[in-house]
Design a protein around this motif. Structure first.
Motif, PDB file in Angstrom:
ATOM      1  N   SER A  80       0.836  -1.202   0.000  1.00 48.53           N
ATOM      2  CA  SER A  80       0.000   0.000   0.000  1.00 48.53           C
ATOM      3  C   SER A  80       0.869   1.249   0.000  1.00 48.53           C
ATOM      4  N   LYS A  81       0.689   2.092  -1.006  1.00 48.05           N
ATOM      5  CA  LYS A  81       1.476   3.313  -1.098  1.00 48.05           C
ATOM      6  C   LYS A  81       1.159   4.267   0.059  1.00 48.05           C
ATOM      7  N   LEU A  82      -0.110   4.326   0.445  1.00 46.47           N
ATOM      8  CA  LEU A  82      -0.479   5.214   1.545  1.00 46.47           C
ATOM      9  C   LEU A  82       0.075   4.699   2.876  1.00 46.47           C
ATOM     10  N   ALA A  87       4.407   5.152   7.046  1.00 48.48           N
ATOM     11  CA  ALA A  87       5.675   4.707   7.622  1.00 48.48           C
ATOM     12  C   ALA A  87       6.723   5.809   7.516  1.00 48.48           C
ATOM     13  N   ALA A  88       6.712   6.522   6.389  1.00 44.04           N
ATOM     14  CA  ALA A  88       7.648   7.641   6.216  1.00 44.04           C
ATOM     15  C   ALA A  88       7.353   8.741   7.233  1.00 44.04           C
ATOM     16  N   TRP A 141      -8.367   6.298   7.058  1.00 41.65           N
ATOM     17  CA  TRP A 141      -8.811   5.781   5.761  1.00 41.65           C
ATOM     18  C   TRP A 141      -8.383   4.332   5.566  1.00 41.65           C
ATOM     19  N   LEU A 142      -7.155   4.016   5.959  1.00 39.98           N
ATOM     20  CA  LEU A 142      -6.599   2.700   5.676  1.00 39.98           C
ATOM     21  C   LEU A 142      -7.067   1.616   6.646  1.00 39.98           C
ATOM     22  N   THR A 214      -2.633  -5.199  -0.695  1.00 37.48           N
ATOM     23  CA  THR A 214      -3.565  -4.375  -1.436  1.00 37.48           C
ATOM     24  C   THR A 214      -2.930  -3.041  -1.794  1.00 37.48           C
ATOM     25  N   ALA A 215      -2.882  -2.722  -3.033  1.00 40.98           N
ATOM     26  CA  ALA A 215      -2.320  -1.427  -3.436  1.00 40.98           C
ATOM     27  C   ALA A 215      -3.349  -0.351  -3.197  1.00 40.98           C
TER      28      ALA A 215
END
Length: 216
Positions: A80-82, A87-88, A141-142, A214-215
């Motif tokens: 997951s990009k989000l 994490a960043a 959201w996630l 899941t992306a």
């Protein structure tokens, strides 16, 4: 889930406990320190009795724990990009924690003419607040979408609201000179409890679950 992943994620569970123990221990060596009135940063302020070792007990170990937890999040939710963005944000929070220790605030932490160290301390503190608030908002959201937990999504949203409310109360307390320490602890307490909750959710999600990949 691999042992390394579990250890990295478990560092998130340790963060609130370390914070509580570290602040309490440091305050014991600061005569007359008032948790309700004084900022946690005053434990490491220039001229304080605990100036030299407060960052070694609090800021730097916490920065390391946040960095380890960020690594664990990135490994756990790499699909997951989000989630990777969150994490960043956690990693940036750790950098901010390092900064607040490396650049101590001036004596009293509220000088009329702040030094460069005080200004960098304040910027580091702002980075800490913004990074975890954004991370919490992402998981509002996630939480249900990739972790399958509506309860955690609602908790994340609640933590965002509480973080904003308590930081506003901190601003008022800074003006009035009353109960700044209390509101700061409530503000940061909400954030680290959220971190521990995210660690718990991540540890409980099965490694084979397609939700992890899941992306988003």
């Amino acid at each position: 889930m691999k042992t390394l992943d579990r250890l990295l994620l478990a560092s998130g569970l340790l963060i609130p406990l370390w914070l509580l123990a570290g602040v309490w221990l440091t305050a014991q060596a600061y005569p007359g320190y008032d948790h309700l009135q004084q900022a946690m940063s005053q434990l490491g302020a220039v001229g304080s009795p605990t100036h030299s070792w407060s960052p070694l007990v609090n800021n730097y170990p916490l920065a390391a724990l946040f960095a380890l937890f960020a690594w664990g999040l990135a490994r756990c939710w790499r699909g997951s990009k989000l989630a990777l963005l969150s994490a960043a944000m956690v990693l940036l929070h750790g950098i901010g924690s390092m900064g607040t220790g490396w650049f101590p605030c001036d004596q009293g932490c509220a000088p009329a003419q702040p030094s460069t160290s005080q200004q960098l301390h304040n910027l580091s503190g702002l980075l800490m607040f913004l990074s975890l608030t954004l991370a919490s908002a992402l998981w509002a959201w996630l939480g249900n979408r990739i972790a399958g937990s509506q309860a955690f999504a609602l908790l994340s949203l609640t933590c965002v609201i509480l973080a904003i409310v308590t930081v506003a109360l901190m601003g008022q307390a800074a003006q009035s000179g009353q109960l700044f320490g209390l509101y700061q602890r409530l503000n940061y307490g909400v954030s680290v409890i959220w971190i521990a909750s995210l660690a718990w959710v991540s540890l409980r999600t099965p490694a084979a679950s397609p939700l992890r990949m899941t992306a988003t």
